[in-house]
Design a protein around this motif. Structure first.
Motif, PDB file in Angstrom:
ATOM      1  N   VAL A  57     -11.911   1.662  -7.333  1.00  0.00           N
ATOM      2  CA  VAL A  57     -11.816   3.116  -7.185  1.00  0.00           C
ATOM      3  C   VAL A  57     -10.372   3.512  -6.861  1.00  0.00           C
ATOM      4  N   ILE A  58      -9.703   2.762  -5.989  1.00  0.00           N
ATOM      5  CA  ILE A  58      -8.299   3.054  -5.663  1.00  0.00           C
ATOM      6  C   ILE A  58      -7.429   2.937  -6.916  1.00  0.00           C
ATOM      7  N   ASN A  59      -7.719   1.937  -7.760  1.00  0.00           N
ATOM      8  CA  ASN A  59      -6.972   1.788  -9.015  1.00  0.00           C
ATOM      9  C   ASN A  59      -7.191   2.990  -9.924  1.00  0.00           C
ATOM     10  N   TRP A  60      -8.438   3.474  -9.987  1.00  0.00           N
ATOM     11  CA  TRP A  60      -8.744   4.654 -10.813  1.00  0.00           C
ATOM     12  C   TRP A  60      -7.977   5.875 -10.309  1.00  0.00           C
ATOM     13  N   LEU A  61      -7.918   6.044  -9.000  1.00  0.00           N
ATOM     14  CA  LEU A  61      -7.183   7.177  -8.426  1.00  0.00           C
ATOM     15  C   LEU A  61      -5.700   7.084  -8.768  1.00  0.00           C
ATOM     16  N   ASP A  62      -5.139   5.885  -8.649  1.00  0.00           N
ATOM     17  CA  ASP A  62      -3.731   5.680  -9.003  1.00  0.00           C
ATOM     18  C   ASP A  62      -3.491   6.034 -10.466  1.00  0.00           C
ATOM     19  N   ASP A  63      -4.401   5.593 -11.337  1.00  0.00           N
ATOM     20  CA  ASP A  63      -4.271   5.876 -12.775  1.00  0.00           C
ATOM     21  C   ASP A  63      -4.341   7.377 -13.053  1.00  0.00           C
ATOM     22  N   ALA A  64      -5.095   8.099 -12.200  1.00  0.00           N
ATOM     23  CA  ALA A  64      -5.239   9.549 -12.377  1.00  0.00           C
ATOM     24  C   ALA A  64      -4.096  10.323 -11.722  1.00  0.00           C
ATOM     25  N   GLY A  65      -3.141   9.606 -11.133  1.00  0.00           N
ATOM     26  CA  GLY A  65      -1.986  10.257 -10.539  1.00  0.00           C
ATOM     27  C   GLY A  65      -2.170  10.659  -9.088  1.00  0.00           C
ATOM     28  N   VAL A  66      -3.250  10.207  -8.471  1.00  0.00           N
ATOM     29  CA  VAL A  66      -3.480  10.490  -7.051  1.00  0.00           C
ATOM     30  C   VAL A  66      -2.918   9.320  -6.248  1.00  0.00           C
ATOM     31  N   LEU A  67      -1.886   9.594  -5.485  1.00  0.00           N
ATOM     32  CA  LEU A  67      -1.237   8.536  -4.718  1.00  0.00           C
ATOM     33  C   LEU A  67      -2.104   8.150  -3.520  1.00  0.00           C
ATOM     34  N   VAL A  68      -2.448   6.881  -3.451  1.00  0.00           N
ATOM     35  CA  VAL A  68      -3.230   6.363  -2.327  1.00  0.00           C
ATOM     36  C   VAL A  68      -2.354   5.405  -1.540  1.00  0.00           C
ATOM     37  N   GLU A  69      -2.136   5.718  -0.279  1.00  0.00           N
ATOM     38  CA  GLU A  69      -1.405   4.813   0.608  1.00  0.00           C
ATOM     39  C   GLU A  69      -2.440   3.974   1.354  1.00  0.00           C
ATOM     40  N   GLU A  70      -2.441   2.685   1.088  1.00  0.00           N
ATOM     41  CA  GLU A  70      -3.381   1.815   1.799  1.00  0.00           C
ATOM     42  C   GLU A  70      -2.854   1.580   3.212  1.00  0.00           C
ATOM     43  N   SER A  71      -3.718   1.780   4.176  1.00  0.00           N
ATOM     44  CA  SER A  71      -3.310   1.712   5.581  1.00  0.00           C
ATOM     45  C   SER A  71      -3.605   0.339   6.164  1.00  0.00           C
ATOM     46  N   GLN A  72      -2.608  -0.245   6.806  1.00  0.00           N
ATOM     47  CA  GLN A  72      -2.793  -1.529   7.499  1.00  0.00           C
ATOM     48  C   GLN A  72      -2.964  -1.328   9.004  1.00  0.00           C
ATOM     49  N   GLN A  73      -2.737  -0.111   9.463  1.00  0.00           N
ATOM     50  CA  GLN A  73      -2.724   0.151  10.903  1.00  0.00           C
ATOM     51  C   GLN A  73      -4.135   0.278  11.473  1.00  0.00           C
ATOM     52  N   LYS A  74      -4.330  -0.299  12.646  1.00  0.00           N
ATOM     53  CA  LYS A  74      -5.582  -0.103  13.376  1.00  0.00           C
ATOM     54  C   LYS A  74      -5.350   0.987  14.414  1.00  0.00           C
ATOM     55  N   TYR A  75      -6.211   1.978  14.420  1.00  0.00           N
ATOM     56  CA  TYR A  75      -6.088   3.089  15.361  1.00  0.00           C
ATOM     57  C   TYR A  75      -7.079   2.901  16.504  1.00  0.00           C
ATOM     58  N   SER A  76      -6.812   3.575  17.615  1.00  0.00           N
ATOM     59  CA  SER A  76      -7.733   3.474  18.751  1.00  0.00           C
ATOM     60  C   SER A  76      -7.805   4.810  19.475  1.00  0.00           C
ATOM     61  N   SER A  77      -8.868   4.978  20.241  1.00  0.00           N
ATOM     62  CA  SER A  77      -9.065   6.178  21.044  1.00  0.00           C
ATOM     63  C   SER A  77      -8.154   6.135  22.267  1.00  0.00           C
ATOM     64  N   SER A  78      -7.520   7.273  22.585  1.00  0.00           N
ATOM     65  CA  SER A  78      -6.671   7.331  23.785  1.00  0.00           C
ATOM     66  C   SER A  78      -7.515   7.308  25.055  1.00  0.00           C
ATOM     67  N   THR A  79      -8.739   7.805  24.946  1.00  0.00           N
ATOM     68  CA  THR A  79      -9.651   7.823  26.096  1.00  0.00           C
ATOM     69  C   THR A  79     -10.300   6.464  26.318  1.00  0.00           C
ATOM     70  N   ALA A  80     -10.634   5.792  25.218  1.00  0.00           N
ATOM     71  CA  ALA A  80     -11.312   4.492  25.272  1.00  0.00           C
ATOM     72  C   ALA A  80     -10.574   3.542  24.326  1.00  0.00           C
ATOM     73  N   PRO A  81      -9.518   2.852  24.775  1.00  0.00           N
ATOM     74  CA  PRO A  81      -8.663   2.046  23.895  1.00  0.00           C
ATOM     75  C   PRO A  81      -9.399   0.928  23.144  1.00  0.00           C
ATOM     76  N   PHE A  82     -10.555   0.515  23.652  1.00  0.00           N
ATOM     77  CA  PHE A  82     -11.337  -0.544  22.996  1.00  0.00           C
ATOM     78  C   PHE A  82     -12.170   0.022  21.833  1.00  0.00           C
ATOM     79  N   PHE A  83     -12.147   1.324  21.644  1.00  0.00           N
ATOM     80  CA  PHE A  83     -12.840   2.005  20.541  1.00  0.00           C
ATOM     81  C   PHE A  83     -11.818   2.156  19.425  1.00  0.00           C
ATOM     82  N   GLN A  84     -11.980   1.368  18.342  1.00  0.00           N
ATOM     83  CA  GLN A  84     -10.924   1.214  17.347  1.00  0.00           C
ATOM     84  C   GLN A  84     -11.459   1.324  15.921  1.00  0.00           C
ATOM     85  N   GLY A  85     -10.540   1.559  14.996  1.00  0.00           N
ATOM     86  CA  GLY A  85     -10.944   1.643  13.593  1.00  0.00           C
ATOM     87  C   GLY A  85      -9.772   1.517  12.650  1.00  0.00           C
TER      88      GLY A  85
END
Length: 205
Positions: A57-85
Motif C-alpha cells: 500500500v505504501i508503494n502504491w501511495l508513492d506511485d500515486a505521488g503521495v509522499l509517505v515518510e516511514e517513521s522509525q521513532q517510538k513515541y510515549s505518553s508524557s503522563t505515562a512514559p511506559f505507554f508507547q507506540g
C-alpha cells in the motif's frame, strides 16, 4: 482481533495497539512481560501477509505521488512514559502532516468500515490512532484500509480526541499500578475473545 494485538516476544511497556482492548488482564500480561502462547504457523502466515500488504500500500501511495515518510521513532505518553507506540508513517497533504495507519480487512469487515467509520468499526484501532496522535502531538491521522478480497481501498481522516486519549492514559496508569491481576473478561477459555487471545493458557490455567 485479540490475537493480533499480542506480540510474539514479551514487552515491558503498554502498547498503543493493545490499549483499546476490552480485557485489562490481557494488557496487564503484556506489560508484565509474560510470554504469550506459541503462535500457530497459519496465524504467523496471516500476520506476514498483512505486513507485506501494508508495504505494498505504501508503494502504491508513492506511485500515486503521495509522499509517505516511514517513521522509525517510538513515541510515549508524557503522563505515562511506559505507554508507547510506533505508527506506520506520515503523509503530507498540502502543508499539514498527518499520521498514516494502514489496516487490511476481509470484504464484510471492510464494508462495515466504509459504512460506519473506524470508531464504530473497531474501537481498538480508533484508540490506537488516538494514542499515536496524543503521544506525537500530531492532531490528524488517516486510516487507510485495504480490502483483502478485492483490493479496494478506503480511507478516513481522524481528528484528535483529547478526552478519549486522556481516558486511555488513565487506563494505562490503572493497569500499570494494579497490585493484583485484573479480572478476566470472561470465565471460560472457550469464550470467542479468549480463544483468540495469546494469553489464553496462562489466564485460564
Amino acid at each position: 482481533n485479540n490475537q493480533e494485538n499480542v506480540t510474539e516476544t514479551p514487552r515491558d511497556y503498554i502498547g498503543a495497539s493493545s490499549i483499546g482492548s476490552e480485557c485489562l488482564r490481557q494488557i496487564w500480561y503484556q506489560f508484565k512481560g509474560y510470554s504469550p502462547d506459541s503462535v500457530p504457523s497459519q496465524v504467523r502466515r496471516t500476520w506476514d501477509i498483512g505486513k507485506n500488504l501494508e508495504s505494498l500500500v505504501i508503494n502504491w501511495l508513492d506511485d500515486a505521488g503521495v509522499l509517505v515518510e516511514e517513521s522509525q521513532q517510538k513515541y510515549s505518553s508524557s503522563t505515562a512514559p511506559f505507554f508507547q507506540g510506533h505508527f506506520d508513517g506520515l503523509v503530507t497533504l498540502g502543508k499539514a502532516k498527518s499520521i498514516l495507519e494502514i489496516k487490511t480487512a476481509k470484504n464484510t469487515s471492510f464494508n462495515l468500515f466504509k459504512k460506519n467509520g473506524v470508531m464504530s468499526w473497531n474501537n481498538q484501532y480508533y484508540s490506537q490512532i488516538q494514542s499515536y496522535m496524543g503521544m506525537s502531538g500530531i492532531n490528524s491521522a488517516y486510516i487507510l484500509v485495504l480490502n483483502k478480497d478485492n483490493s479496494e481501498l478506503s480511507d478516513e481522516l481522524v481528528k484528535f480526541n483529547g478526552s478519549h486519549y486522556e481516558a486511555l492514559e488513565n487506563k494505562a496508569l490503572l493497569i500499570s499500578s494494579a497490585v493484583i491481576i485484573p479480572p478476566r473478561i470472561n470465565g471460560s477459555p472457550l469464550f470467542f475473545k479468549c480463544k483468540m487471545c495469546g494469553f489464553n493458557k496462562e489466564c485460564h490455567k
